[in-house]
Write an enzyme that holds these catalytic residues in place. Structure first.
Site, short mmCIF file in Angstrom:
data_model
loop_
_atom_site.label_atom_id
_atom_site.label_comp_id
_atom_site.label_asym_id
_atom_site.label_seq_id
_atom_site.Cartn_x
_atom_site.Cartn_y
_atom_site.Cartn_z
N ASN A 196 0.91 -1.27 -0.11
CA ASN A 196 -0.10 0.12 -0.02
C ASN A 196 0.84 1.30 -0.19
OD1 ASN A 196 -1.72 2.09 0.52
ND2 ASN A 196 -2.94 1.12 2.11
N CYS B 152 -2.05 5.33 0.23
CA CYS B 152 -3.08 5.79 1.25
C CYS B 152 -2.63 7.34 1.55
CB CYS B 152 -3.06 5.05 2.75
SG CYS B 152 -4.60 5.64 3.68
N CYS C 50 -22.10 23.89 -36.40
CA CYS C 50 -21.89 22.67 -35.69
C CYS C 50 -20.51 22.14 -35.89
CB CYS C 50 -22.60 21.61 -35.86
SG CYS C 50 -22.26 20.00 -34.85
N CYS D 194 -27.98 16.04 -23.12
CA CYS D 194 -29.26 15.52 -23.40
C CYS D 194 -29.66 14.70 -22.44
CB CYS D 194 -29.35 15.04 -24.89
SG CYS D 194 -30.89 14.30 -25.31
#
Lengths: 434, 450
Positions: free
Chosen positions: A135, A138, A381, A391
């Site tokens: 680890n 963390c 566009c 949308c």
């Protein structure tokens, strides 16, 4: 039926869904419930040296929510296991003996001193664990003590500790990476240099999730004060996907196995991690939100999708999207797309119009012949996809390619059939000479 | 002890006492905080939102719903009151299913509109509960305006005028202000004396004086008002009731629905209201629905609405018809009353003739059905009270289809006189329309007096 069996650095599991090292894997009771629910493996919550650490005795989590209070992001200030080492080791051994077909990997975090790693690796090996996960991720509490992300942020430390680990155990060594860095390729390369068998990522992201506007304390608030925590959940998935892809397509780490972590909530999320090069996935927040039962649809959904798409096994999926991840400069600038609004499914909310009108290219009408009507103006566009993004109706707006040979009414130019990217573009001062 | 439902004729106390409480409880209980947040999250915050267009008062609905969602409940209430000072009543009585909620894009998308009415009630109830006053009067203008009628149109007009610093005198014919909010509208739509609570809340702004038992044509004349005030607003509603035009119409047991509803709304004890065993209502609008539903709830055994055209032609919305049907009201379409039969006690039966639409014209088919009836209600529309006295100014007003003709600003044909609400042309006969017209007339009056 698609074959979901997973072999990750030699650790074989019936499916690629593991629970990440976190509260759900803190003790035998939870882990056995997870195995009964169908999880393929777990990474046991990080062990440290005795005397065991302590946690705060107040709130450990904060959250952000979407509509209907759907949990989008979770922030925690919990530390590694707060139970004595011998209890954890005993339970790991018992659970592994009872569930031989499931992965039980043990997460570790001890000070950056070789004897510490040597000692704990020996103890873990005695439990029959399938592997260890270091680890280095963390970001809170432990990092201030020179562990966790304090290691993960220094590639030289990663390499050093990975090397110690490999030299003191025969178990596969997975290095868990922190996202709290600028370029994830460096820690990944360091892990590989140190001999790690794999990397897992991402660990949580340093975060303050909210501020209580009455007390002006960050949350979670402990007696009026808060400290930064680690951010996870669906909101971090895009960050995780990018980091996984960066490692998967880096020449130095291309063949380094990756365990994908970060906001995996559905089978679809998992499939995306696999496609970007993860050999399996680890899940935490989704389980902490809904319980262990969610793995059922993760398994069935992935399997059904693979059947429908004709992918026989996980190897047919893993890494499939990696060749399609490129740098911006290599994107084809001759690819032209326009938005198309399906009038039958349009509910006329007007969000596409106002998003385009206020913030983009003024390319969507709101009135046509005096009637409320939303239609794309091709001549304006740019194909940016913002309308699709806002949308509320799925597939109502789609992006359609303007085929080669046709005229783009915005630029007035005929769409070229050739591939042309920024490196070749005349506006690029650095463009390669013809 | 309650009398049985099966006693013939017209009788009070048909139900056990607690049944009245249950029957007349709030028809659409308010959302709690959690429900409101869940519902508010469903709003898409549409651009140029169709719900706003559909609202006669043009409340910025996406904005007030977003304000609920963000925890800005006070801001939400103000957004509503800015456009509709009677937003609390409208939240209760608006036929939202034919207005904002019909226009909601989620009605188009899923057939489940955002519950705009209930959200509006959530926001306005909160502000009223906490007595949050959002408006202050501007500096006094020295102008004095008469508002005739303290119904929704008059109240909205009075509030807006007061805001602008004008002094307002509301001339009200009834003991209480509120108009149909107080004397009409089904009781279960506006419980707990809400109409009066709302008037108290709205008039806290000050500058609004109520004078009761002031009736146009009796105690005051438009001539006099035009002389005494800088402007006049007429919001006098429609107090005349259309008659059926049948023999026996004045027999006992036959009444105007509006009168009965007014008595019901003012009753201290609903059990004291005499109601028929077999009730027939003639009409197809909201008044017909309201009298039918409420007589059923008062314990009438059979309640029938007879309407001479089809379901879609009724002014009452499909939802209102359905809700009445759920209460046990039978709605007969394509029938019209032909003869009233009476006996010593009054009305005893009504013969209905079937009707049909022949080449765009409504005609009787000759087929008939006779219903046993011991209480008959007229609910075929209201008209201006034709007993408004000898009043030159009033007589000079241009009328149109029995109503006072106004332009888009509420201006009547007479300089200095504005009108709005049911008594005037334009708009549907809805509380919300009256509010819009009263408000807009106030704007026009303010402009004219500037």
């Amino acid at each position: 039926m698609a074959d979901l069996r997973n072999n990750f650095v030699g650790i074989k599991t019936p499916n690629p869904f593991w629970l990440a090292s976190a509260p759900p894997t803190d003790k035998a009771y939870n882990v056995e419930r997870a195995f009964r629910a169908g999880w393929g493996g777990v990474v046991w919550k990080t062990l440290g040296l005795d005397p065991h650490i302590v946690n705060v005795n107040g709130p450990r989590y904060g959250a952000i929510w979407g509509a209907d209070r759907r949990l989008l992001g979770l922030n925690n200030i919990e530390l590694i296991t707060d139970r004595p080492l011998d209890i954890n080791l005993r339970e790991i051994k018992e659970v592994k003996r009872k569930w031989p077909d499931r992965a039980l990997v043990t997460s570790l975090m001890v000070p950056c001193e070789e004897p510490c790693w040597q000692e704990i690796l020996k103890q873990v090996e005695d439990t029959g664990s399938d592997g260890v996960e270091l680890n280095f991720g963390c970001p809170h509490g432990m990092s201030e003590r020179g562990m966790g992300s304090a290691v993960g942020q220094v590639p030289e430390y990663i390499e050093m500790v990975a090397r110690w680990a490999k030299s003191h155990t025969r178990m596969p060594v997975i290095v868990k990476l922190t996202p709290n860095i600028t370029d994830v390729r460096y820690p990944a390369r360091a892990a590989r240099q140190g001999g790690a068998d794999a990397v897992s990522l991402i660990n949580t992201i340093s975060s303050i999730i909210s501020v209580d506007l009455d007390s002006f304390s960050p949350e979670p608030s402990i007696d009026g004060k808060g400290s930064h925590g680690g951010y996870c959940g669906p909101a971090v998935k895009p960050i995780a996907l990018n980091m996984v892809a960066e490692i998967a397509r880096d020449a130095e780490t291309a063949d380094l196995p990756i365990s994908g972590i970060g906001g995996v909530t559905t089978w679809r999320d998992a499939a995306e991690f696999l496609a970007l090069g993860a050999g399996n996935v680890q899940v935490c927040t989704a389980a902490m939100t809904y319980g262990f039962k969610i793995v059922e649809d993760m398994i069935e959904g992935l399997s059904n999708w693979m059947d429908q798409a004709g992918h026989a096994d996980l190897d047919s999926v893993v890494g499939r999207a990696v060749p399609n991840v490129t740098d911006w400069q290599y994107l084809n600038l001759n690819y032209v797309a326009k938005a198309r609004i399906d009038q039958d499914s349009c509910i006329k909310c007007g969000r596409c119009h106002i998003a385009c009108e206020d913030t983009s290219h003024q390319a969507i009408t709101n009135m046509v012949d005096g009637a409320r009507h939303f239609e794309v103006v091709d001549a304006e566009c740019v194909g940016c996809n913002l309308c699709v993004s806002v949308c509320p109706v799925e597939n109502c707006i789609t992006m359609e390619q303007v085929p080669a040979g046709k005229r783009d009414t915005r630029t007035g130019e005929t769409v070229s059939p050739d591939y042309g990217n920024w490196t070749m573009h005349p506006n690029n001062p650095m463009a390669a000479a013809e | 002890m309650a009398k049985s439902k099966t006693i013939d004729g017209i009788a009070a106390q048909r139900l056990p006492a607690d049944q009245y409480v249950e029957n007349f409880a709030d028809a659409h209980p308010p959302l709690n905080g959690h429900e409101a947040l869940v519902e508010a999250d469903r709003c898409y915050f549409c651009y140029d939102a169709p719900c706003v267009t559909a609202c006669p008062t043009s409340i910025d609905i996406p904005k007030f719903i977003r304000q609920i969602a963000t925890g800005n409940l006070n801001g939400s209430a103000k957004t509503i009151f800015d456009q509709n000072i009677l937003g609390g009543m409208c939240a209760r009585v608006c036929p939202t299913e034919t207005l904002c909620e019909q226009a909601c894009v989620r009605e188009a998308a899923e057939g489940k509109p955002v519950k705009i009415g209930l959200l509006q009630r959530h926001a306005t109830d909160g502000a009223m509960r906490d007595n949050l006053q959002f408006y202050e009067r501007a500096a006094p203008t020295g102008k004095k305006i008469a508002v005739v009628g303290g119904g929704p149109a008059g109240l909205a007009c009075a509030h807006r005028l007061s805001m602008y610093g004008h002094d307002v005198v509301v001339l009200e014919s009834q003991p209480k202000a509120g108009g149909l909010n107080e004397y009409g509208i089904a009781a279960y739509k506006t419980t707990d004396d809400f109409a009066q609570a709302e008037i108290d809340y709205v008039t806290k702004i000050g500058g609004i004086e109520f004078r009761h038992q002031q009736t146009l044509g009796a105690t005051v004349t438009l001539d006099g008002l035009c002389e005494d005030y800088d402007a006049v607003f007429l919001g006098i509603g429609l107090n005349g009731v259309n008659r059926l035009g049948l023999g026996g119409e004045d027999a006992p047991g036959i009444a105007d629905a509006t009168r009965y509803i007014a008595a019901l709304r003012q009753a201290d004890d609903l059990a004291s209201l005499p109601v028929g065993r077999r009730v027939l209502v003639i009409g197809g609008g909201m008044t017909a629905i309201d009298i039918a539903a409420q007589t059923k709830l008062l314990g009438a055994e059979e309640v029938t609405i007879a309407y001479r055209r089809g379901r879609e032609d009724m002014n009452a919305s499909a939802l209102e018809q359905q809700q009445a049907a759920n209460k046990g009201v039978v709605i007969r379409h394509w029938v019209q009353p032909k003869t009233i039969k009476t006996d010593a006690d009054g009305v005893s039966a009504v013969t209905l003739e079937y009707t049909e639409n022949r080449d765009g014209r409504l005609v009787g088919t000759g087929d008939e059905i006779t219903l046993q009836v011991d209480q008959l209600f007229r609910a075929i529309g209201q008209q201006l009270d034709d007993n408004l006295g000898d009043d030159e100014a009033l007589a000079s007003l241009t009328m149109e289809k029995g109503r006072i003709r106004i332009d888009g600003t509420g201006q009547t044909s007479l300089s200095g006189v504005w009108a709005g609400g049911d008594c005037a042309t334009g708009g549907d006969d809805l509380t919300v329309t009256a509010v819009a017209e009263g408000r807009d007339a106030a704007e026009a009056i303010h402009t004219a007096l500037a």
